[in-house]
Structure formats: C-alpha cells, structure tokens
Design a protein around this motif. Structure first.
Motif, PDB file in Angstrom:
ATOM      1  N   GLY A 195       0.836  -1.204   0.000  1.00  0.00           N
ATOM      2  CA  GLY A 195       0.000   0.000   0.000  1.00  0.00           C
ATOM      3  C   GLY A 195       0.866   1.248   0.000  1.00  0.00           C
ATOM      4  O   GLY A 195       1.947   1.262   0.600  1.00  0.00           O
ATOM      5  N   ILE A 196       0.411   2.294  -0.690  1.00  0.00           N
ATOM      6  CA  ILE A 196       1.135   3.576  -0.692  1.00  0.00           C
ATOM      7  C   ILE A 196       0.142   4.711  -0.431  1.00  0.00           C
ATOM      8  O   ILE A 196      -0.861   4.861  -1.137  1.00  0.00           O
ATOM      9  N   SER A 197       0.489   5.479   0.578  1.00  0.00           N
ATOM     10  CA  SER A 197      -0.341   6.590   1.018  1.00  0.00           C
ATOM     11  C   SER A 197      -0.669   7.526  -0.145  1.00  0.00           C
ATOM     12  O   SER A 197       0.199   7.860  -0.942  1.00  0.00           O
ATOM     13  N   GLY A 198      -1.920   7.920  -0.229  1.00  0.00           N
ATOM     14  CA  GLY A 198      -2.354   8.880  -1.242  1.00  0.00           C
ATOM     15  C   GLY A 198      -2.793   8.263  -2.560  1.00  0.00           C
ATOM     16  O   GLY A 198      -3.334   8.973  -3.413  1.00  0.00           O
ATOM     17  N   ASN A 199      -2.570   6.959  -2.731  1.00  0.00           N
ATOM     18  CA  ASN A 199      -2.865   6.340  -4.032  1.00  0.00           C
ATOM     19  C   ASN A 199      -4.341   6.351  -4.386  1.00  0.00           C
ATOM     20  O   ASN A 199      -5.219   6.185  -3.543  1.00  0.00           O
ATOM     21  N   LYS A 200      -4.546   6.561  -5.685  1.00  0.00           N
ATOM     22  CA  LYS A 200      -5.847   6.359  -6.320  1.00  0.00           C
ATOM     23  C   LYS A 200      -5.663   5.213  -7.325  1.00  0.00           C
ATOM     24  O   LYS A 200      -4.546   4.725  -7.502  1.00  0.00           O
ATOM     25  N   VAL A 201      -6.737   4.813  -7.997  1.00  0.00           N
ATOM     26  CA  VAL A 201      -6.630   3.650  -8.876  1.00  0.00           C
ATOM     27  C   VAL A 201      -5.538   3.843  -9.940  1.00  0.00           C
ATOM     28  O   VAL A 201      -4.737   2.940 -10.201  1.00  0.00           O
ATOM     29  N   HIS A 202      -5.496   5.020 -10.523  1.00  0.00           N
ATOM     30  CA  HIS A 202      -4.520   5.200 -11.627  1.00  0.00           C
ATOM     31  C   HIS A 202      -3.082   5.105 -11.125  1.00  0.00           C
ATOM     32  O   HIS A 202      -2.177   4.718 -11.879  1.00  0.00           O
ATOM     33  N   GLN A 203      -2.881   5.404  -9.853  1.00  0.00           N
ATOM     34  CA  GLN A 203      -1.522   5.277  -9.308  1.00  0.00           C
ATOM     35  C   GLN A 203      -1.177   3.815  -8.981  1.00  0.00           C
ATOM     36  O   GLN A 203      -0.030   3.403  -9.087  1.00  0.00           O
ATOM     37  N   LEU A 204      -2.192   3.060  -8.598  1.00  0.00           N
ATOM     38  CA  LEU A 204      -1.956   1.605  -8.479  1.00  0.00           C
ATOM     39  C   LEU A 204      -1.549   1.058  -9.848  1.00  0.00           C
ATOM     40  O   LEU A 204      -0.601   0.287  -9.967  1.00  0.00           O
ATOM     41  N   ALA A 205      -2.294   1.475 -10.879  1.00  0.00           N
ATOM     42  CA  ALA A 205      -2.047   0.961 -12.232  1.00  0.00           C
ATOM     43  C   ALA A 205      -0.613   1.253 -12.682  1.00  0.00           C
ATOM     44  O   ALA A 205       0.038   0.413 -13.321  1.00  0.00           O
ATOM     45  N   ALA A 206      -0.123   2.432 -12.313  1.00  0.00           N
ATOM     46  CA  ALA A 206       1.212   2.841 -12.765  1.00  0.00           C
ATOM     47  C   ALA A 206       2.329   1.983 -12.160  1.00  0.00           C
ATOM     48  O   ALA A 206       3.416   1.876 -12.722  1.00  0.00           O
ATOM     49  N   ARG A 207       2.063   1.381 -11.016  1.00  0.00           N
ATOM     50  CA  ARG A 207       3.113   0.584 -10.361  1.00  0.00           C
ATOM     51  C   ARG A 207       2.703  -0.882 -10.247  1.00  0.00           C
ATOM     52  O   ARG A 207       3.318  -1.639  -9.483  1.00  0.00           O
ATOM     53  N   TRP A 208       1.711  -1.302 -11.001  1.00  0.00           N
ATOM     54  CA  TRP A 208       1.117  -2.625 -10.836  1.00  0.00           C
ATOM     55  C   TRP A 208       2.066  -3.756 -11.247  1.00  0.00           C
ATOM     56  O   TRP A 208       2.151  -4.786 -10.572  1.00  0.00           O
TER      57      TRP A 208
END
Lengths: 280, 280
Positions: A125-138
C-alpha cells in the motif's frame, strides 16, 4: 522439554483450562492447514478451540480460499493499507514491512493459523494512491510478486482528492480505471484469488465534517467496488457496513478519528472482517 | 447511511454470508461488554459470531477478568514486550506506543472486543530488563498508571545475561526479587488483576544453540514464575507449552529465529494464548 501432554496438563492447570479443553480436548493454539480443510471456518482470529467449535456451524464444505505451501498474500491500496510501513524493509512477514494497520493484524493471524503452510504476507500500500496510481506501479509491485491472494482497498482518495479541485476524479473514472486494472490482473494472474475491499468513511470523523462534499457521491464508489467484485468473481469485504455497525458500540473517533484512517481498534475490526471474508 | 439491516443484507450478499449468519443472525463484529457478561468466553480473537457460538461450550459463569469502563491494561516486561515501541509516543492504544509484538496484537483485539468500554492499553516493556530493573522503575512506570489489568513477562534475561558472566543472576535471586516486586504490587494495586506470563525459549533458536547453558536451569525460572502466580493468585499465561506445541506445526525459526524474540507468527501465538488466558 514439554510434550503435547504437558501442554494440555498446563492448560488444565492454568486459567485457560475449562474454556479450551471443554471444546474438545485436542485444541491447538497453532492451527495448521485449515484453509485447505475448511476446519477453521467461522473463527477469524480465534484459537483452534473456537474454530473447532464454530466449524460445526459453518465451513464444513470446501474452503473459500485454499492456500498452498508458501502461499503469497499481498495487500495493496492507499494509506489505510500502507499504515506507516517501512520502505527499507519490504520483506515477507516482517512487522515493519507490514505497517501498523489491518494488514499486519491480519498477517499475524494468517501466520498463526496457517503455520504449517508458512505463508508469505506482503504489504505494498502507498499513502495517497488512487486507482490510476496503483495501475502505474502494478507490474513491479503486484504482478511481479505473483500473489496467490491479492487484496485491494482503493477508492477513498479517488473521491477525497477531488474535493477542493486538486484531482479531477469522478465515479465514472474510478469505475473505468478499476475495471481496466482488474482485467489486467485477471489476465496476468489467472489463478490468484482476488479480494476487493469496500472503500469506507465514518460519518462523524474529522475529515468527513462537511457531509455534502461526501454524500451521496461517495456511496457510488462503494457500489462500484461491489459491482466489480461481482463482475470479476472476487471476494468482497464489506468494510462500510462493519464500521456502521461498530459505531453503534463506540463513536466514530474510537474507530477512526478523521473518519478515513482507522485507529488500532478500527484496524482490528478491518482485520477481523477481512479474515472472515477470505478464510471463513 | 447503512443500518443494521443493510449490514446484515450486505453480509448475506457477500462472501461472509453463510459462515457468519448461520451462527445466529445477529452476530456483530464489534462485540461490546462481554468481559462483564461472560458472553465472549472461548473466543479470543474471534468475531462476535464465533464468540456467541463458543459461549455455549464455555464461559457461561462469571468472567475471568471483568473490565470497567476506561479500564487500563498495562503490559510490562523486557524486549519481548517492548518489541520496538516508541519512546516518544507512549500514549494509550497507539500502535507506535504498543510496539510490534504481542502487546499490540492483543491490544487490537481488546479494543475491538470491548469497544463499548473504551479500554486504554499501554506498553512499558524495556529491552534487556531483568526483575531488578523492573523494580527500579516500578513506581513511575507501573503503579502510577493504576492498571486494572497488569501483565508481566520477565525472566529470560535473568538467566541469559548470566551466561558469559556479565550478570550474576540465579533462579534464587529471580524468585526473591520477583516475590518482592509482586508483594509491593499487591499492596499498591490491591484491586488490579495480575497476569504472570511464563518466560520461554525455543529450542532450535539461534541464541539457544548451546543447550547446556540453558537447561535445566532455565526450567527453574519457568517453575518459579508459575509458583509465584499460584502464591499471588494471579492468572498464568503458559507461553512455553504454547510454543512447544506450535513447534510441532512449524520449526522454531518460524516462531522465533533466535529462540528468544518471537516473529510476527510467534507474537500472534502469544497474543492468542494471552487473550484466552485473561478473557477466556
């Protein structure tokens, strides 16, 4: 030094005696491969004794989430999942790496209950993440870990960060991005058990004071998460209703002072409902 | 937004459905004042549902450890209790203040299970402590907190530090010092529920390689702790037998790599047996 007999004798002589032994005698506090046998259903966080008891009421069938030896369980999400985890130590089963929230509390119980399988639990988990930020580091932080069980909690920032104008998010963007992420995940990890966690907020929390900014739009994020769980045949962890129910017992500030980030009590509530949902 | 009816409906529709609802319908994941009612006996770490189930098998009588509103629960001891807790933040119920060991894991469950009572849980374990070092800081760091429940885990350093000659400890000194500390505690806190935790080591752990240095003398420390528990009518948490039993399921390194300090799995095992002993 101590045998099983000694253990049971000590139990009998200790304050533990009646409660545990009356449940059947051979109760073990370290349960083993129950996820593959269904024997621990209905006992999230409980001892083998309680599990044995409640297994007669539920879980006699196939396990919800069978685990293999060395199974990888990964928690993904935002700050609620991150919960102050170390960025230096990101190894399996390490309390620093797992943070101070529901992942470490759930991990403890997973490791105790399924000890014979020696599972490996990670938090990314990373503080502040939204879905598109999960996608960027998936690819690097999810697919590469090859999880057998992948739990995702995302959504509160997708709305929160749109209050005040910093982020131009909408429920439609959340749904589109989340669906794309799940499609990609299902393709890359076809055998993984996916767990979608419901985004939640606690009315009465410090960050939720202006309810008109949150409702009814935030309810749509919850509905989308649930709909996607059905669409992708994942498990669904009903955090919102668990907190709504808990607030009948103690106020929002007890479970989550700001209404977004859980206290230790709130994190334990989450771990409990997560374990119940995933392992029965 | 969500009512109890919605909660139960969501449960029914979720993966949680059968297991929880089949236990009686009105299960709540946030249990309330069960310690005062005996209704949660036999369910350490379990949901209200499992507790309700198992309460029929045990715990119908008086609770082992009744809690009052705002009860103070204090964990005292050495590095196993300390577990990397913050020295800056020492407040109640804070994960940093509670460390990364069994106290924070037990605290989470205490706070969830007894939410209606809003308990306050503290950790004052200090790495390296022996009994005489507890005694030196007892007034300020134990008595002053006025605990309703006081848990003490001490003893492994009383022997360990005598290996190699740095400390001139013996079981007799441990017994004399510990008895004096307990007398003082009973006089200052006559209403407190005392909990004596059994010192333990795991054979096969890195620090226990030279077993001749540890046995049979270390067994005497365990015996003394148990005898004092009887003498002062305290609860007694049988950690050694719990770990001995757990090692039939996974090796020592899984529960405690050095045989002294528990892993997350070991800490959860401790929290589970502690909760079972103290609250049923």
């Amino acid at each position: 030094m101590s045998s099983r007999r000694t253990f049971l004798k000590n139990l009998k002589n200790s304050a533990l005696g009646g409660a545990l032994l009356s449940l059947g005698g051979a109760a073990s506090l370290a349960t083993t491969g129950c996820a593959t046998g269904g024997g621990d259903a209905g006992s999230s966080g409980s001892t083998g004794g309680a599990g044995g008891c409640c297994a007669t009421g539920a879980g006699a069938g196939a396990p919800k989430t069978p685990l293999v030896k060395g199974a990888v369980i990964l928690f993904q999400g935002d700050s609620i999942t991150d919960a102050g985890r170390s960025r230096k130590n990101t190894g399996a089963n390490n309390p620093d790496a797992l943070g101070r929230g529901y992942p470490v509390l759930a991990a403890g119980e997973i490791l105790r209950r399924f000890a014979a399988l020696e599972p490996r639990v990670f938090n990314r988990g990373i503080s502040g993440n939204k879905v598109h930020q999960l996608a960027a580091r998936w690819d690097g932080e999810t697919i590469a870990l090859k999880p057998d069980v992948l739990s995702i909690l995302i959504g509160v920032n997708d709305h929160w960060h749109s209050i005040g104008g910093g982020y131009k998010g909408t429920p439609e963007i959340y749904e589109k991005d989340y669906r794309a992420l799940l499609k990609r995940t299902a393709a890359a990890l076809p055998a993984a058990r996916l767990v979608i966690c419901e985004p939640f907020v606690l009315k009465g929390g410090g960050a939720i004071r202006n309810e008109a900014q949150w409702f009814p739009v935030f309810d749509r994020y919850r509905e989308i998460a649930k709909r996607l769980a059905g669409e992708f045949n994942t498990l669904f962890v009903p955090f919102q209703s668990a907190f709504d129910d808990a607030m009948k017992t103690a106020p929002a500030k007890y479970w989550s002072p700001d209404g977004v980030h859980p206290s230790l009590a709130g994190a334990q509530l989450m771990a409990t409902v997560w374990l119940k949902t995933v392992f029965g």
